[in-house]
Design a protein around this motif. Structure first.
Motif, PDB file in Angstrom:
ATOM      1  N   MET A   1       0.852  -1.171   0.000  1.00  0.00           N
ATOM      2  CA  MET A   1       0.000   0.000   0.000  1.00  0.00           C
ATOM      3  C   MET A   1       0.889   1.223   0.000  1.00  0.00           C
ATOM      4  SD  MET A   1      -3.365   0.498   2.332  1.00  0.00           S
ATOM      5  CE  MET A   1      -2.556   0.643   3.868  1.00  0.00           C
ATOM      6  N   LYS A   2       0.539   2.212  -0.740  1.00  0.00           N
ATOM      7  CA  LYS A   2       1.369   3.386  -0.944  1.00  0.00           C
ATOM      8  C   LYS A   2       1.120   4.454   0.113  1.00  0.00           C
ATOM      9  CE  LYS A   2       1.236   2.628  -5.909  1.00  0.00           C
ATOM     10  NZ  LYS A   2       0.791   3.163  -7.187  1.00  0.00           N
ATOM     11  N   ASN A   3       1.605   4.253   1.349  1.00  0.00           N
ATOM     12  CA  ASN A   3       1.487   5.241   2.421  1.00  0.00           C
ATOM     13  C   ASN A   3       0.067   5.723   2.656  1.00  0.00           C
ATOM     14  OD1 ASN A   3       4.205   5.151   2.960  1.00  0.00           O
ATOM     15  ND2 ASN A   3       4.677   6.756   1.499  1.00  0.00           N
ATOM     16  N   SER A   4      -0.902   4.843   2.575  1.00  0.00           N
ATOM     17  CA  SER A   4      -2.283   5.211   2.831  1.00  0.00           C
ATOM     18  C   SER A   4      -2.775   4.494   4.069  1.00  0.00           C
ATOM     19  CB  SER A   4      -3.170   4.851   1.647  1.00  0.00           C
ATOM     20  OG  SER A   4      -2.878   5.680   0.558  1.00  0.00           O
ATOM     21  N   SER A   5      -3.672   5.139   4.746  1.00  0.00           N
ATOM     22  CA  SER A   5      -4.243   4.539   5.942  1.00  0.00           C
ATOM     23  C   SER A   5      -5.277   3.490   5.546  1.00  0.00           C
ATOM     24  CB  SER A   5      -4.902   5.624   6.788  1.00  0.00           C
ATOM     25  OG  SER A   5      -6.090   6.076   6.157  1.00  0.00           O
ATOM     26  N   PRO A   6      -5.567   2.567   6.436  1.00  0.00           N
ATOM     27  CA  PRO A   6      -6.635   1.599   6.182  1.00  0.00           C
ATOM     28  C   PRO A   6      -7.972   2.283   5.920  1.00  0.00           C
ATOM     29  CG  PRO A   6      -5.280   0.875   8.002  1.00  0.00           C
ATOM     30  CD  PRO A   6      -4.836   2.270   7.665  1.00  0.00           C
ATOM     31  N   ASP A   7      -8.236   3.386   6.624  1.00  0.00           N
ATOM     32  CA  ASP A   7      -9.494   4.102   6.402  1.00  0.00           C
ATOM     33  C   ASP A   7      -9.565   4.671   4.992  1.00  0.00           C
ATOM     34  OD1 ASP A   7     -10.558   3.600   8.962  1.00  0.00           O
ATOM     35  OD2 ASP A   7      -9.458   5.297   9.791  1.00  0.00           O
ATOM     36  N   ALA A   8      -8.448   5.175   4.476  1.00  0.00           N
ATOM     37  CA  ALA A   8      -8.408   5.696   3.106  1.00  0.00           C
ATOM     38  C   ALA A   8      -8.639   4.572   2.100  1.00  0.00           C
ATOM     39  CB  ALA A   8      -7.085   6.395   2.839  1.00  0.00           C
ATOM     40  N   LEU A   9      -8.077   3.411   2.374  1.00  0.00           N
ATOM     41  CA  LEU A   9      -8.297   2.260   1.507  1.00  0.00           C
ATOM     42  C   LEU A   9      -9.767   1.864   1.505  1.00  0.00           C
ATOM     43  CD1 LEU A   9      -7.336  -0.011  -0.313  1.00  0.00           C
ATOM     44  CD2 LEU A   9      -6.631  -1.261   1.736  1.00  0.00           C
ATOM     45  N   TRP A  10     -10.398   1.833   2.674  1.00  0.00           N
ATOM     46  CA  TRP A  10     -11.819   1.492   2.764  1.00  0.00           C
ATOM     47  C   TRP A  10     -12.665   2.516   1.993  1.00  0.00           C
ATOM     48  CZ3 TRP A  10     -14.914  -2.260   2.975  1.00  0.00           C
ATOM     49  CH2 TRP A  10     -16.246  -2.105   3.308  1.00  0.00           C
ATOM     50  N   GLU A  11     -12.346   3.783   2.121  1.00  0.00           N
ATOM     51  CA  GLU A  11     -13.074   4.820   1.378  1.00  0.00           C
ATOM     52  C   GLU A  11     -12.908   4.612  -0.127  1.00  0.00           C
ATOM     53  OE1 GLU A  11     -15.285   7.144   2.360  1.00  0.00           O
ATOM     54  OE2 GLU A  11     -15.111   6.189   4.326  1.00  0.00           O
ATOM     55  N   ARG A  12     -11.721   4.211  -0.547  1.00  0.00           N
ATOM     56  CA  ARG A  12     -11.490   3.934  -1.972  1.00  0.00           C
ATOM     57  C   ARG A  12     -12.340   2.763  -2.427  1.00  0.00           C
ATOM     58  NH1 ARG A  12     -11.236   5.330  -6.876  1.00  0.00           N
ATOM     59  NH2 ARG A  12      -9.821   4.142  -8.169  1.00  0.00           N
ATOM     60  N   VAL A  13     -12.452   1.737  -1.617  1.00  0.00           N
ATOM     61  CA  VAL A  13     -13.302   0.588  -1.946  1.00  0.00           C
ATOM     62  C   VAL A  13     -14.745   1.051  -2.115  1.00  0.00           C
ATOM     63  CG1 VAL A  13     -14.268  -1.564  -1.039  1.00  0.00           C
ATOM     64  CG2 VAL A  13     -11.806  -1.143  -0.915  1.00  0.00           C
TER      65      VAL A  13
ATOM     66  N   GLY B   1      -1.780  -5.062   6.573  1.00  0.00           N
ATOM     67  CA  GLY B   1      -1.102  -4.968   5.293  1.00  0.00           C
ATOM     68  C   GLY B   1      -1.565  -6.017   4.304  1.00  0.00           C
ATOM     69  N   ARG B   2      -2.239  -7.033   4.806  1.00  0.00           N
ATOM     70  CA  ARG B   2      -2.748  -8.104   3.957  1.00  0.00           C
ATOM     71  C   ARG B   2      -4.228  -8.389   4.243  1.00  0.00           C
ATOM     72  NH1 ARG B   2      -3.740 -13.355   3.911  1.00  0.00           N
ATOM     73  NH2 ARG B   2      -3.159 -13.739   6.055  1.00  0.00           N
ATOM     74  N   LEU B   3      -4.590  -8.406   5.515  1.00  0.00           N
ATOM     75  CA  LEU B   3      -5.942  -8.744   5.930  1.00  0.00           C
ATOM     76  C   LEU B   3      -6.597  -7.536   6.586  1.00  0.00           C
ATOM     77  CD1 LEU B   3      -8.123 -10.974   6.400  1.00  0.00           C
ATOM     78  CD2 LEU B   3      -7.028 -11.352   8.608  1.00  0.00           C
TER      79      LEU B   3
END
Length: 75
Positions: free
Chosen positions: A1-13, A40-42
């Motif tokens: 992941m490119k320096n993004s928070s899990p919350d940012a990843l969830w928002e992207r989803v 980082g994986r789960l």
């Protein structure tokens, strides 16, 4: 992941899913979901109740997993 928070990843989803399932379904079923953990994986998600858990698993889990892979590549 490119320096993004899990919350940012969830928002992207959620952004990626919106055209597929509609904004009203995102608001009803997936906006109440929060990231409880990510190694980082789960990604572990916190849902309001067991009914939400079952509904999301039955209707959205496969697409969420696919979009998590896509989102990790583009966030």
């Amino acid at each position: 992941m490119k320096n993004s928070s899990p919350d940012a990843l969830w928002e992207r989803v959620l952004e990626l899913l919106t055209p597929e399932v509609g904004a009203s379904n995102i608001e009803l079923w997936l906006k109440p979901v929060a990231v409880a953990g990510f190694d980082g994986r789960l990604m572990t998600l916190k849902v309001p109740n067991k009914f939400f858990s079952e509904w999301i698993r039955d209707h959205y889990q496969r697409r969420v997993e696919e979009h998590l892979k896509i989102g990790r590549a583009h966030v």
